[in-house]
Write an enzyme that holds these catalytic residues in place. Structure first.
Site, mmCIF file in Angstrom:
data_model
loop_
_atom_site.group_PDB
_atom_site.id
_atom_site.type_symbol
_atom_site.label_atom_id
_atom_site.label_comp_id
_atom_site.label_asym_id
_atom_site.label_seq_id
_atom_site.Cartn_x
_atom_site.Cartn_y
_atom_site.Cartn_z
ATOM 1 N N GLU A 93 12.050 2.402 -9.307
ATOM 2 C CA GLU A 93 12.638 2.343 -7.964
ATOM 3 C C GLU A 93 13.941 3.133 -7.856
ATOM 4 O O GLU A 93 14.369 3.467 -6.755
ATOM 5 C CB GLU A 93 12.858 0.879 -7.554
ATOM 6 N N ASP A 143 1.707 -3.856 -1.560
ATOM 7 C CA ASP A 143 0.519 -4.728 -1.634
ATOM 8 C C ASP A 143 0.635 -5.752 -0.513
ATOM 9 O O ASP A 143 1.659 -5.799 0.170
ATOM 10 C CB ASP A 143 0.469 -5.428 -3.003
#
Ligand code: ADE
Length: 236
Positions: free
Chosen positions: A21, A204
């Protein structure tokens, strides 16, 4: 708070939970300098000429809390968290972006003593994001052609993979996304008077496929995070 590690004013702290990230942001920082504060490794330097601090917190609320405190101690005057989340709100799809309006800890539960879910001593365990920073993050994500949602993000020390649990969190907290750090960042920043914002890319939908979807999406995240952060800095 002034000075700290960088000795400058107006230092934006950039934070993510995992290496993927923040890796691209770290590589883009010029004149990097590594310091350790409260046991957290922080990179200071310039990103497109702007003084920044960068830290990878590790996963979960305790890691996020400590890293937020360390970044504040190092001289951050505002904080932006970037990363991934599970989408739980209606119509939220993998690849969308969610910019937090506020954040709450979905696993704070002292309801047995008559408190509302997510509330301790009458106060929501989390905080309200800075609107200017959040607007800039949303604009940055839109510039990448992402569908951007603005709303509540719920954090807890659990990776959610159950549609029933996802629906319960969405309903209980009116949440759009679940993740594992944001509300801790929010609560610490609020306590310290540090403006903050949180951007999450949906990896997700917190269901039975979450683990696989997450693994595939997370590989794309580094460049998205860097692009949004650069866009944000260009507005400052
Ligand atoms: N971060 C990304 N997906 C997540 C999920 N399903 N639960 C918690 N944190 C997440």
């Amino acid at each position: 708070m002034t000075d700290g590690v960088t000795g400058r004013r107006g230092v934006i702290a950039l934070m993510g939970a995992m290496d993927v990230e923040v890796a691209a942001i770290r590589q883009a920082i010029c004149q990097p300098r590594l310091v350790t504060v409260l046991g957290c490794e922080i990179t200071s330097g310039l990103l497109d000429g702007h003084p920044v601090l960068l830290a990878e917190s590790g996963i979960g609320k305790v890691n996020a809390s400590l890293t937020t405190a360390a970044l504040a101690q190092a001289g951050a005057t505002s904080l932006v968290f970037v990363g991934v989340a599970g989408g739980v709100g209606p119509g939220i799809q993998v690849g969308d972006a969610v910019v937090a309006t506020s954040l709450v800890q979905h696993d704070v539960d002292i309801t047995v003593f008559g408190h509302a879910p997510g509330v301790i001593s009458g106060v929501l365990a989390g905080g309200v994001a800075d609107s200017g920073l959040s607007d800039a993050l949303a604009a940055g994500a839109r510039a990448l052609n992402a569908t951007v949602h603005r709303g509540i993000i719920a954090s807890g020390d659990q990776f959610i993979t159950s549609p029933d649990r996802a629906a319960a969190i969405a309903q209980q907290f009116d949440a759009m996304a679940v993740e594992m750090e944001g509300a801790a960042v929010a609560q610490v920043c609020t306590r310290l008077g540090l403006p903050f914002a949180v951007l999450r890319w949906i990896s997700d939908t917190a269901d039975g496929h979450a683990e696989t979807d997450f693994g595939q999406f997370v590989q794309k995240i580094a460049q998205l995070d860097l692009a949004v952060v650069k866009q944000l800095l260009s507005t400052r």
